[in-house]
Write a protein that holds these residues in place. Structure first.
Motif, PDB file in Angstrom:
ATOM      1  N   TYR A   1      60.214  36.627  34.287  1.00 18.58           N
ATOM      2  CA  TYR A   1      60.887  37.666  35.074  1.00 18.58           C
ATOM      3  C   TYR A   1      61.662  38.657  34.208  1.00 18.58           C
ATOM      4  O   TYR A   1      61.751  39.845  34.525  1.00 18.58           O
ATOM      5  N   LYS A   2      62.215  38.193  33.089  1.00 17.76           N
ATOM      6  CA  LYS A   2      62.987  39.109  32.236  1.00 17.76           C
ATOM      7  C   LYS A   2      62.094  40.154  31.584  1.00 17.76           C
ATOM      8  O   LYS A   2      62.463  41.336  31.491  1.00 17.76           O
ATOM      9  N   SER A   3      60.925  39.738  31.129  1.00 19.42           N
ATOM     10  CA  SER A   3      60.009  40.713  30.526  1.00 19.42           C
ATOM     11  C   SER A   3      59.428  41.643  31.594  1.00 19.42           C
ATOM     12  O   SER A   3      59.157  42.818  31.319  1.00 19.42           O
ATOM     13  N   ILE A   4      59.261  41.144  32.812  1.00 19.27           N
ATOM     14  CA  ILE A   4      58.783  42.002  33.905  1.00 19.27           C
ATOM     15  C   ILE A   4      59.809  43.097  34.206  1.00 19.27           C
ATOM     16  O   ILE A   4      59.443  44.235  34.516  1.00 19.27           O
ATOM     17  N   ILE A   5      61.091  42.772  34.100  1.00 20.36           N
ATOM     18  CA  ILE A   5      62.133  43.794  34.275  1.00 20.36           C
ATOM     19  C   ILE A   5      61.966  44.898  33.238  1.00 20.36           C
ATOM     20  O   ILE A   5      62.059  46.097  33.544  1.00 20.36           O
ATOM     21  N   LYS A   6      61.693  44.513  31.979  1.00 18.62           N
ATOM     22  CA  LYS A   6      61.481  45.494  30.911  1.00 18.62           C
ATOM     23  C   LYS A   6      60.294  46.398  31.242  1.00 18.62           C
ATOM     24  O   LYS A   6      60.340  47.619  31.035  1.00 18.62           O
TER      25      LYS A   6
ATOM     26  N   TYR B   1      57.952  51.475  33.278  1.00 17.72           N
ATOM     27  CA  TYR B   1      57.067  52.057  34.288  1.00 17.72           C
ATOM     28  C   TYR B   1      57.811  53.133  35.089  1.00 17.72           C
ATOM     29  O   TYR B   1      57.258  54.188  35.402  1.00 17.72           O
ATOM     30  N   LYS B   2      59.060  52.862  35.412  1.00 16.61           N
ATOM     31  CA  LYS B   2      59.862  53.833  36.169  1.00 16.61           C
ATOM     32  C   LYS B   2      60.084  55.104  35.341  1.00 16.61           C
ATOM     33  O   LYS B   2      60.006  56.224  35.863  1.00 16.61           O
TER      34      LYS B   2
ATOM     35  N   LYS C   1      33.953  34.845  38.554  1.00 17.05           N
ATOM     36  CA  LYS C   1      34.230  33.422  38.750  1.00 17.05           C
ATOM     37  C   LYS C   1      34.840  32.750  37.525  1.00 17.05           C
ATOM     38  O   LYS C   1      35.563  31.763  37.638  1.00 17.05           O
ATOM     39  N   LYS C   2      34.549  33.273  36.333  1.00 13.08           N
ATOM     40  CA  LYS C   2      34.999  32.610  35.111  1.00 13.08           C
ATOM     41  C   LYS C   2      35.966  33.438  34.277  1.00 13.08           C
ATOM     42  O   LYS C   2      36.659  32.888  33.416  1.00 13.08           O
ATOM     43  N   ASN C   3      36.017  34.753  34.493  1.00 20.51           N
ATOM     44  CA  ASN C   3      36.751  35.622  33.580  1.00 20.51           C
ATOM     45  C   ASN C   3      37.708  36.568  34.289  1.00 20.51           C
ATOM     46  O   ASN C   3      37.471  36.969  35.428  1.00 20.51           O
ATOM     47  N   ILE C   4      38.784  36.904  33.588  1.00 17.85           N
ATOM     48  CA  ILE C   4      39.708  37.957  34.003  1.00 17.85           C
ATOM     49  C   ILE C   4      39.827  38.922  32.827  1.00 17.85           C
ATOM     50  O   ILE C   4      40.126  38.510  31.705  1.00 17.85           O
ATOM     51  N   THR C   5      39.582  40.208  33.073  1.00 17.78           N
ATOM     52  CA  THR C   5      39.710  41.224  32.028  1.00 17.78           C
ATOM     53  C   THR C   5      40.749  42.253  32.459  1.00 17.78           C
ATOM     54  O   THR C   5      40.660  42.805  33.556  1.00 17.78           O
ATOM     55  N   ILE C   6      41.748  42.476  31.603  1.00 16.41           N
ATOM     56  CA  ILE C   6      42.802  43.454  31.891  1.00 16.41           C
ATOM     57  C   ILE C   6      42.579  44.671  30.994  1.00 16.41           C
ATOM     58  O   ILE C   6      42.529  44.551  29.768  1.00 16.41           O
ATOM     59  N   TRP C   7      42.428  45.856  31.618  1.00 13.83           N
ATOM     60  CA  TRP C   7      42.258  47.107  30.892  1.00 13.83           C
ATOM     61  C   TRP C   7      43.582  47.863  30.941  1.00 13.83           C
ATOM     62  O   TRP C   7      44.088  48.185  32.011  1.00 13.83           O
ATOM     63  N   VAL C   8      44.135  48.133  29.766  1.00 11.01           N
ATOM     64  CA  VAL C   8      45.482  48.701  29.653  1.00 11.01           C
ATOM     65  C   VAL C   8      45.413  50.180  29.271  1.00 11.01           C
ATOM     66  O   VAL C   8      44.659  50.571  28.372  1.00 11.01           O
ATOM     67  N   HIS C   9      46.227  51.006  29.938  1.00  9.31           N
ATOM     68  CA  HIS C   9      46.282  52.439  29.641  1.00  9.31           C
ATOM     69  C   HIS C   9      46.809  52.659  28.212  1.00  9.31           C
ATOM     70  O   HIS C   9      47.769  51.994  27.788  1.00  9.31           O
TER      71      HIS C   9
ATOM     72  N   GLY D   1      55.755  41.926  29.677  1.00 10.87           N
ATOM     73  CA  GLY D   1      56.001  42.147  31.103  1.00 10.87           C
ATOM     74  C   GLY D   1      54.801  42.737  31.804  1.00 10.87           C
ATOM     75  O   GLY D   1      54.506  42.391  32.956  1.00 10.87           O
ATOM     76  N   LEU D   2      54.097  43.633  31.127  1.00 13.27           N
ATOM     77  CA  LEU D   2      52.878  44.229  31.697  1.00 13.27           C
ATOM     78  C   LEU D   2      51.841  43.134  31.992  1.00 13.27           C
ATOM     79  O   LEU D   2      51.268  43.085  33.093  1.00 13.27           O
ATOM     80  N   LEU D   3      51.604  42.261  31.006  1.00 16.24           N
ATOM     81  CA  LEU D   3      50.624  41.185  31.204  1.00 16.24           C
ATOM     82  C   LEU D   3      51.067  40.242  32.320  1.00 16.24           C
ATOM     83  O   LEU D   3      50.256  39.832  33.155  1.00 16.24           O
ATOM     84  N   ALA D   4      52.358  39.896  32.311  1.00 18.50           N
ATOM     85  CA  ALA D   4      52.867  38.990  33.352  1.00 18.50           C
ATOM     86  C   ALA D   4      52.705  39.614  34.730  1.00 18.50           C
ATOM     87  O   ALA D   4      52.338  38.934  35.703  1.00 18.50           O
ATOM     88  N   TYR D   5      52.978  40.916  34.838  1.00 15.59           N
ATOM     89  CA  TYR D   5      52.827  41.616  36.118  1.00 15.59           C
ATOM     90  C   TYR D   5      51.381  41.576  36.602  1.00 15.59           C
ATOM     91  O   TYR D   5      51.114  41.236  37.762  1.00 15.59           O
ATOM     92  N   GLU D   6      50.439  41.918  35.732  1.00 12.78           N
ATOM     93  CA  GLU D   6      49.030  41.932  36.132  1.00 12.78           C
ATOM     94  C   GLU D   6      48.527  40.526  36.449  1.00 12.78           C
ATOM     95  O   GLU D   6      47.780  40.329  37.410  1.00 12.78           O
ATOM     96  N   LEU D   7      48.938  39.540  35.673  1.00  5.01           N
ATOM     97  CA  LEU D   7      48.484  38.167  35.910  1.00  5.01           C
ATOM     98  C   LEU D   7      49.136  37.553  37.148  1.00  5.01           C
ATOM     99  O   LEU D   7      48.593  36.613  37.735  1.00  5.01           O
ATOM    100  N   SER D   8      50.292  38.088  37.547  1.00  2.00           N
ATOM    101  CA  SER D   8      50.951  37.553  38.745  1.00  2.00           C
ATOM    102  C   SER D   8      50.123  37.819  39.998  1.00  2.00           C
ATOM    103  O   SER D   8      50.310  37.167  41.026  1.00  2.00           O
ATOM    104  N   ARG D   9      49.189  38.769  39.931  1.00  2.00           N
ATOM    105  CA  ARG D   9      48.295  39.017  41.068  1.00  2.00           C
ATOM    106  C   ARG D   9      47.354  37.836  41.286  1.00  2.00           C
ATOM    107  O   ARG D   9      46.838  37.641  42.384  1.00  2.00           O
TER     108      ARG D   9
END
Length: 273
Positions: free
Chosen positions: A221-226, A231-232, A182-190, A203-211
């Protein structure tokens, strides 16, 4: 009851009963939603099947029989390919009812990443001594938190957000995790992203936070492209979000970004520069 009214009720009830993970996928517009067993029965006995949200948009308005609908399952195993399958069943009823308390969720199955670039990074990470790894983690934490702070200045989030390197993850699987309460979001990165530049991490953070907040896509959007490009290279997979990013780049007439996106789709990426 009319068909459009009934479909609206059913869709709202489906969403209301979904788990938070599935809701995040839908809120972020990160996948196409397909339906199985979802149909309306007309007063004359005819059946109209709803197989996607496009069918909802194009639905004709007609008199329907009210039924009891049951949410059977939500299948997310093909989420990386941009697909979610929601299965319903229904039966005759004197009035509309919806049951969604005992459905099954099939979460994405992690797959082994086998690109050479990925294996080289895993090897580089695992060969580090404890002291070297500690220094790398400190450096990563400093970089990622500065990037996160800058992103959050432009986007309003009501929750506390933190980012950590997941050094205990299976090294053969390239997957980041997002935990929410309810109060927190934690992102665990490989850990392979220790070797990424700041723009890719952004871009990684923006992608995960866009959820959680899809509006972040337009700002970043430009960093998400990177990130999608890297990722590809590491997984040989194209992330679904790239379609949304292409729409934004098109709207902004950003030819350079559109060219980069096409290269990703056409496997014309050879390095991370």
């Amino acid at each position: 009851m009319r068909s459009k009214e009934l479909v609206k009720k059913i869709l709202l009830d489906i969403y209301k009963h979904l788990d938070e993970y599935s809701k995040d996928v839908i809120r972020g517009d990160l996948a196409d939603i397909k339906f199985k067993g979802f149909y309306l029965e007309g007063k004359e006995g005819e059946k109209v099947y709803i197989k996607s949200l496009d069918d909802v948009d194009n639905l004709k308005d007609f008199d329907v029989m009210e039924r009891e609908y049951i949410l059977k399952s939500v299948n997310l195993k093909n989420l990386n390919m941009g697909l979610v399958l929601i299965t319903l069943s229904s039966r005759k009823s004197s009035n509309y009812k919806f049951r969604g308390d005992n459905y099954k969720v099939v979460y994405p199955t992690p797959r082994e990443n086998v690109t050479v670039d990925f294996k080289e990074r895993v090897l580089k990470w695992m060969e580090k001594s404890d002291d070297e790894l500690d220094k790398e983690i400190i450096d990563f934490d400093s970089r990622i938190n500065k990037i996160l702070e800058d992103i959050l200045k432009k986007t309003k989030f009501r929750k506390n957000i933190s980012v950590h390197l997941d050094v205990f993850i299976d090294p053969k699987i390239l997957e980041n995790f997002v935990e929410r309460d309810k109060k927190n979001i934690t992102i665990w990165v490989h850990p392979v992203f220790m070797f990424s530049d700041d723009e890719v991490l952004r871009g990684l953070l923006a992608y995960e936070l866009s959820r959680v907040n899809s509006r972040i896509i337009e700002n970043e959007y430009k960093s998400i492209i990177k990130y999608c490009k890297e990722y590809k290279l590491l997984t040989n997979k194209t992330l679904k979000i790239l379609e949304k990013v292409r729409e934004i780049a098109n709207k902004k007439k950003d030819e350079e970004s559109l060219e980069e996106i096409e290269k990703i789709y056409n496997d014309e990426i050879f390095d991370l520069k």
